[in-house]
Design a protein around this motif. Structure first.
Motif, PDB file in Angstrom:
ATOM      1  N   GLN A  41       0.612  -2.601   0.901  1.00  0.00           N
ATOM      2  CA  GLN A  41       0.697  -1.230   0.408  1.00  0.00           C
ATOM      3  C   GLN A  41       0.342  -1.119  -1.069  1.00  0.00           C
ATOM      4  O   GLN A  41      -0.317  -0.174  -1.487  1.00  0.00           O
ATOM      5  CB  GLN A  41       2.121  -0.685   0.602  1.00  0.00           C
ATOM      6  CG  GLN A  41       2.605  -0.637   2.036  1.00  0.00           C
ATOM      7  CD  GLN A  41       2.070   0.549   2.786  1.00  0.00           C
ATOM      8  OE1 GLN A  41       0.906   0.561   3.171  1.00  0.00           O
ATOM      9  NE2 GLN A  41       2.896   1.550   3.001  1.00  0.00           N
ATOM     10  N   ALA A  42       0.835  -2.081  -1.862  1.00  0.00           N
ATOM     11  CA  ALA A  42       0.774  -1.919  -3.320  1.00  0.00           C
ATOM     12  C   ALA A  42      -0.012  -2.982  -4.049  1.00  0.00           C
ATOM     13  O   ALA A  42      -0.203  -2.868  -5.267  1.00  0.00           O
ATOM     14  CB  ALA A  42       2.200  -1.869  -3.874  1.00  0.00           C
ATOM     15  N   GLY A  43      -0.462  -4.041  -3.362  1.00  0.00           N
ATOM     16  CA  GLY A  43      -1.130  -5.121  -4.053  1.00  0.00           C
ATOM     17  C   GLY A  43      -0.157  -5.866  -4.967  1.00  0.00           C
ATOM     18  O   GLY A  43       1.059  -5.854  -4.725  1.00  0.00           O
ATOM     19  N   PRO A  44      -0.639  -6.485  -6.045  1.00  0.00           N
ATOM     20  CA  PRO A  44       0.245  -7.243  -6.934  1.00  0.00           C
ATOM     21  C   PRO A  44       1.371  -6.414  -7.551  1.00  0.00           C
ATOM     22  O   PRO A  44       2.408  -6.959  -7.939  1.00  0.00           O
ATOM     23  CB  PRO A  44      -0.722  -7.745  -8.021  1.00  0.00           C
ATOM     24  CG  PRO A  44      -2.045  -7.813  -7.352  1.00  0.00           C
ATOM     25  CD  PRO A  44      -2.061  -6.644  -6.404  1.00  0.00           C
ATOM     26  N   SER A  45       1.189  -5.090  -7.642  1.00  0.00           N
ATOM     27  CA  SER A  45       2.240  -4.249  -8.228  1.00  0.00           C
ATOM     28  C   SER A  45       3.509  -4.245  -7.385  1.00  0.00           C
ATOM     29  O   SER A  45       4.558  -3.769  -7.841  1.00  0.00           O
ATOM     30  CB  SER A  45       1.742  -2.807  -8.405  1.00  0.00           C
ATOM     31  OG  SER A  45       1.520  -2.180  -7.153  1.00  0.00           O
ATOM     32  N   ALA A  46       3.437  -4.784  -6.166  1.00  0.00           N
ATOM     33  CA  ALA A  46       4.640  -4.884  -5.329  1.00  0.00           C
ATOM     34  C   ALA A  46       5.732  -5.681  -6.046  1.00  0.00           C
ATOM     35  O   ALA A  46       6.921  -5.452  -5.818  1.00  0.00           O
ATOM     36  CB  ALA A  46       4.302  -5.552  -3.998  1.00  0.00           C
ATOM     37  N   ILE A  47       5.328  -6.586  -6.929  1.00  0.00           N
ATOM     38  CA  ILE A  47       6.314  -7.378  -7.681  1.00  0.00           C
ATOM     39  C   ILE A  47       7.185  -6.460  -8.529  1.00  0.00           C
ATOM     40  O   ILE A  47       8.397  -6.663  -8.642  1.00  0.00           O
ATOM     41  CB  ILE A  47       5.597  -8.426  -8.562  1.00  0.00           C
ATOM     42  CG1 ILE A  47       4.884  -9.441  -7.673  1.00  0.00           C
ATOM     43  CG2 ILE A  47       6.578  -9.124  -9.497  1.00  0.00           C
ATOM     44  CD1 ILE A  47       3.959 -10.373  -8.417  1.00  0.00           C
ATOM     45  N   TYR A 190      -5.489  -2.412 -14.494  1.00  0.00           N
ATOM     46  CA  TYR A 190      -4.830  -1.451 -13.596  1.00  0.00           C
ATOM     47  C   TYR A 190      -5.415  -1.477 -12.186  1.00  0.00           C
ATOM     48  O   TYR A 190      -4.664  -1.491 -11.199  1.00  0.00           O
ATOM     49  CB  TYR A 190      -4.929  -0.044 -14.181  1.00  0.00           C
ATOM     50  CG  TYR A 190      -4.322   1.024 -13.297  1.00  0.00           C
ATOM     51  CD1 TYR A 190      -2.946   1.277 -13.322  1.00  0.00           C
ATOM     52  CD2 TYR A 190      -5.115   1.766 -12.424  1.00  0.00           C
ATOM     53  CE1 TYR A 190      -2.389   2.253 -12.507  1.00  0.00           C
ATOM     54  CE2 TYR A 190      -4.563   2.730 -11.599  1.00  0.00           C
ATOM     55  CZ  TYR A 190      -3.203   2.965 -11.653  1.00  0.00           C
ATOM     56  OH  TYR A 190      -2.649   3.912 -10.832  1.00  0.00           O
ATOM     57  N   GLY A 191      -6.725  -1.484 -12.079  1.00  0.00           N
ATOM     58  CA  GLY A 191      -7.354  -1.405 -10.761  1.00  0.00           C
ATOM     59  C   GLY A 191      -7.003  -2.560  -9.849  1.00  0.00           C
ATOM     60  O   GLY A 191      -6.914  -2.384  -8.628  1.00  0.00           O
ATOM     61  N   ASP A 192      -6.800  -3.746 -10.418  1.00  0.00           N
ATOM     62  CA  ASP A 192      -6.453  -4.911  -9.603  1.00  0.00           C
ATOM     63  C   ASP A 192      -4.946  -4.986  -9.335  1.00  0.00           C
ATOM     64  O   ASP A 192      -4.530  -5.405  -8.251  1.00  0.00           O
ATOM     65  CB  ASP A 192      -6.910  -6.196 -10.297  1.00  0.00           C
ATOM     66  CG  ASP A 192      -8.272  -6.653  -9.792  1.00  0.00           C
ATOM     67  OD1 ASP A 192      -9.031  -5.782  -9.309  1.00  0.00           O
ATOM     68  OD2 ASP A 192      -8.582  -7.847  -9.876  1.00  0.00           O
ATOM     69  N   ASN A 196      -4.077   0.379  -4.847  1.00  0.00           N
ATOM     70  CA  ASN A 196      -3.926   1.625  -4.086  1.00  0.00           C
ATOM     71  C   ASN A 196      -3.251   2.714  -4.914  1.00  0.00           C
ATOM     72  O   ASN A 196      -2.711   3.679  -4.362  1.00  0.00           O
ATOM     73  CB  ASN A 196      -3.117   1.360  -2.806  1.00  0.00           C
ATOM     74  CG  ASN A 196      -3.866   0.462  -1.844  1.00  0.00           C
ATOM     75  OD1 ASN A 196      -5.084   0.557  -1.714  1.00  0.00           O
ATOM     76  ND2 ASN A 196      -3.161  -0.441  -1.185  1.00  0.00           N
ATOM     77  N   GLY A 197      -3.292   2.532  -6.232  1.00  0.00           N
ATOM     78  CA  GLY A 197      -2.752   3.551  -7.124  1.00  0.00           C
ATOM     79  C   GLY A 197      -1.225   3.640  -7.083  1.00  0.00           C
ATOM     80  O   GLY A 197      -0.545   2.817  -6.474  1.00  0.00           O
ATOM     81  N   TRP A 198      -0.732   4.666  -7.750  1.00  0.00           N
ATOM     82  CA  TRP A 198       0.719   4.866  -7.797  1.00  0.00           C
ATOM     83  C   TRP A 198       1.287   5.237  -6.438  1.00  0.00           C
ATOM     84  O   TRP A 198       2.445   4.940  -6.138  1.00  0.00           O
ATOM     85  CB  TRP A 198       1.077   5.944  -8.827  1.00  0.00           C
ATOM     86  CG  TRP A 198       0.982   5.428 -10.218  1.00  0.00           C
ATOM     87  CD1 TRP A 198      -0.036   5.608 -11.109  1.00  0.00           C
ATOM     88  CD2 TRP A 198       1.940   4.577 -10.877  1.00  0.00           C
ATOM     89  NE1 TRP A 198       0.218   4.932 -12.275  1.00  0.00           N
ATOM     90  CE2 TRP A 198       1.427   4.298 -12.170  1.00  0.00           C
ATOM     91  CE3 TRP A 198       3.165   4.034 -10.510  1.00  0.00           C
ATOM     92  CZ2 TRP A 198       2.103   3.500 -13.083  1.00  0.00           C
ATOM     93  CZ3 TRP A 198       3.841   3.242 -11.416  1.00  0.00           C
ATOM     94  CH2 TRP A 198       3.321   2.981 -12.684  1.00  0.00           C
ATOM     95  N   LEU A 199       0.476   5.898  -5.601  1.00  0.00           N
ATOM     96  CA  LEU A 199       0.963   6.276  -4.272  1.00  0.00           C
ATOM     97  C   LEU A 199       1.233   5.042  -3.425  1.00  0.00           C
ATOM     98  O   LEU A 199       2.246   4.961  -2.717  1.00  0.00           O
ATOM     99  CB  LEU A 199      -0.045   7.189  -3.577  1.00  0.00           C
ATOM    100  CG  LEU A 199       0.427   7.805  -2.251  1.00  0.00           C
ATOM    101  CD1 LEU A 199       1.669   8.657  -2.465  1.00  0.00           C
ATOM    102  CD2 LEU A 199      -0.690   8.645  -1.628  1.00  0.00           C
ATOM    103  N   GLY A 200       0.336   4.049  -3.505  1.00  0.00           N
ATOM    104  CA  GLY A 200       0.561   2.800  -2.781  1.00  0.00           C
ATOM    105  C   GLY A 200       1.827   2.099  -3.258  1.00  0.00           C
ATOM    106  O   GLY A 200       2.605   1.578  -2.458  1.00  0.00           O
ATOM    107  N   PHE A 201       2.018   2.106  -4.573  1.00  0.00           N
ATOM    108  CA  PHE A 201       3.228   1.506  -5.152  1.00  0.00           C
ATOM    109  C   PHE A 201       4.477   2.238  -4.660  1.00  0.00           C
ATOM    110  O   PHE A 201       5.484   1.606  -4.295  1.00  0.00           O
ATOM    111  CB  PHE A 201       3.141   1.572  -6.678  1.00  0.00           C
ATOM    112  CG  PHE A 201       4.377   1.093  -7.379  1.00  0.00           C
ATOM    113  CD1 PHE A 201       4.637  -0.260  -7.528  1.00  0.00           C
ATOM    114  CD2 PHE A 201       5.305   1.999  -7.888  1.00  0.00           C
ATOM    115  CE1 PHE A 201       5.778  -0.712  -8.172  1.00  0.00           C
ATOM    116  CE2 PHE A 201       6.446   1.571  -8.533  1.00  0.00           C
ATOM    117  CZ  PHE A 201       6.688   0.209  -8.674  1.00  0.00           C
TER     118      PHE A 201
END
Length: 456
Positions: A41-47, A190-192, A196-201
């Motif tokens: 859903q969020a990529g690396p920002s899932a952390i 930011y892109g990496d 999926n942007g803030w919505l994915g996060f």
């Protein structure tokens, strides 16, 4: 499993033992598998989502622990809800929690069956589910000390599995495993980090919260602390440990493998090490998944049986369920739990996968509604300084953010509405019960056990 009011001499838990019980009750498939969904859903920002979930979990348990330190109650959060807002709150909280955990157990047993088929593909799923269900009941029949020891051992095993991954992944990053250090799988922009942007996060937050589900069991067990005032210390140690190993292991996983390589069928730790010739890794982590799922299932069994006993004692469930054997085991309450467990297994095997997924998502959301009530009960019963109020509302906002994120995810959205349907149903039953309670005075008002006091 004792349901009598314990004397001070009966209380045997040290703070570090309670921390281990918490770790054993919390680390489960929500982390080992749910983290893959969070990455999708969020990529690396899932952390970052896991860090926010850890912060919210700390705030919720700290609130529950401080209420426990002031006055230990066997019913834990539902008893405090009753003291804060009245009988309707204790009744609805108890049954929301009971029904949500019962639904979750069905998914846990199904998952355990699937994990076991990794080694024994020809054995039917229902056989594994039944075996694990029976084993869970046997653990409960050993009593509180047996349950505590089991959770302590499972906590050590699960932490050891995560630490082993951290060590192996670190060796891989430094090129020890195959002689070549891999490049980081994402760039620091930011892109990496937010592909999926803030919505994915936002939609991933709920899966990070699921990885911390189980603090309610720790709250119930806090009643057995030798010194209830050490409940906050136990929670802090437990959550610091979890947050550290969660974030470190997930960071290493996404360093080794691009986030879009993770799948909802496999643990990110298996995927991260799949490119190395480590034949033991799938077996190691499948074993960890089995232990994780089984220990959280046993914790759920313990929690809902204890909650049912306290509901029965308070007249919010038939008095039949609070009766115990000569060894002080509530067989009648346990019997209802077993009946519900059997129904849950049957439903999980017969209902189409998507529909069952909606029910289990709804059950997870209902646990977060219980967390909200813990925070509101704390605000009502314990007077805090300005920082305490700020913490409370930060916790509330983070939980609301996680829950509301499901509205923007097509796979989670139906579960959100199913959870609302359950809440409406329990609210209607509570409203009907109020006619029965009308005119009867509560034995204890909201301030009978708690007096507003300054809390640092």
């Amino acid at each position: 499993m004792a349901n009598k009011q314990e004397s001070a001499s009966d209380k045997h838990l040290s703070w570090w033992q309670l921390s281990l019980v918490g770790i054993g009750s919390i680390i489960g498939t929500g982390f080992f598998l749910g983290s893959s969904i969070a990455f999708k859903q969020a990529g690396p920002s899932a952390i970052f989502a896991f860090l926010l979930a850890a912060l919210s979990t700390y705030i919720v348990f700290d609130s529950l622990a401080k209420m426990t330190a002031k006055h230990p109650e066997q019913g834990s959060f539902r008893s405090y809800a009753k003291k804060a807002f009245g009988r309707w709150a204790g009744f609805s909280n108890g049954w929301v929690y009971w029904s949500s955990e019962l639904l979750i157990m069905g998914s846990q047993l199904t998952a355990l069956g699937l994990f076991s088929k990794f080694w024994f593909p020809n054995i039917e799923l229902w056989i594994f589910a039944s075996i694990y269900g029976v084993l869970g009941i046997i653990v409960l029949l050993t009593g509180i000390s047996g349950f505590e020891k089991f959770e302590n051992v499972s906590a050590v095993v699960k932490v050891a599995a995560i630490l082993m991954f951290i060590i192996i992944a670190t060796l891989a990053i430094f090129g020890v495993l195959d002689g070549k250090a891999p490049d980081r799988s994402f760039a620091l922009h930011y892109g990496d980090i937010f592909p999926n942007g803030w919505l994915g996060f936002w939609t991933a937050m709920i899966y990070a919260f699921y990885a911390f589900g189980g603090i309610e069991v720790m709250g119930i067990m806090a009643n057995d602390l030798k010194d209830p005032k050490q409940a906050p210390k136990a929670g802090s140690a437990m959550l610091f440990t979890l947050a550290t190993i969660y974030v470190l292991s997930l960071a290493l996983a996404v360093y080794l493998v691009p986030w879009n390589k993770f799948t909802t069928e496999d643990s990110p730790f298996i995927t991260a090490l799949a490119g190395y010739q480590l034949n033991f890794v799938p077996h190691l982590f499948n074993g960890a998944l089995v232990i994780a799922g089984f220990s959280t299932m046993v914790a759920s069994l313990y929690a809902i049986t204890t909650i049912l006993v306290t509901l029965s004692k308070d007249g919010d469930a038939p008095g039949f369920f609070s009766r115990t054997s000569k060894h002080n085991i509530p067989f009648r309450a346990l019997g209802l739990t077993v009946t519900g467990l059997v129904i849950s297994i049957v439903v999980s095997l017969l209902v189409p996968d998507k529909i069952f997924e909606y029910f289990t998502t709804a059950a997870g959301l209902m646990l977060l509604y219980t967390w909200l009530f813990i925070l509101f009960s704390f605000g009502k019963l314990i007077k805090s300084h300005a920082f305490g109020h700020l913490k409370q509302w930060v916790g509330v906002l983070l939980i609301i953010a996680a829950v509301s994120g499901t509205l923007f995810d097509k796979s989670s959205r139906p579960g959100f509405f199913v959870s609302l349907a359950f809440l409406v149903l329990i609210a209607l039953v509570t409203y009907m019960m109020r006619n029965k309670w009308k005119g009867k005075e509560e034995k204890h008002g909201p301030t009978s056990l708690f007096k507003k006091h300054e809390d640092v």
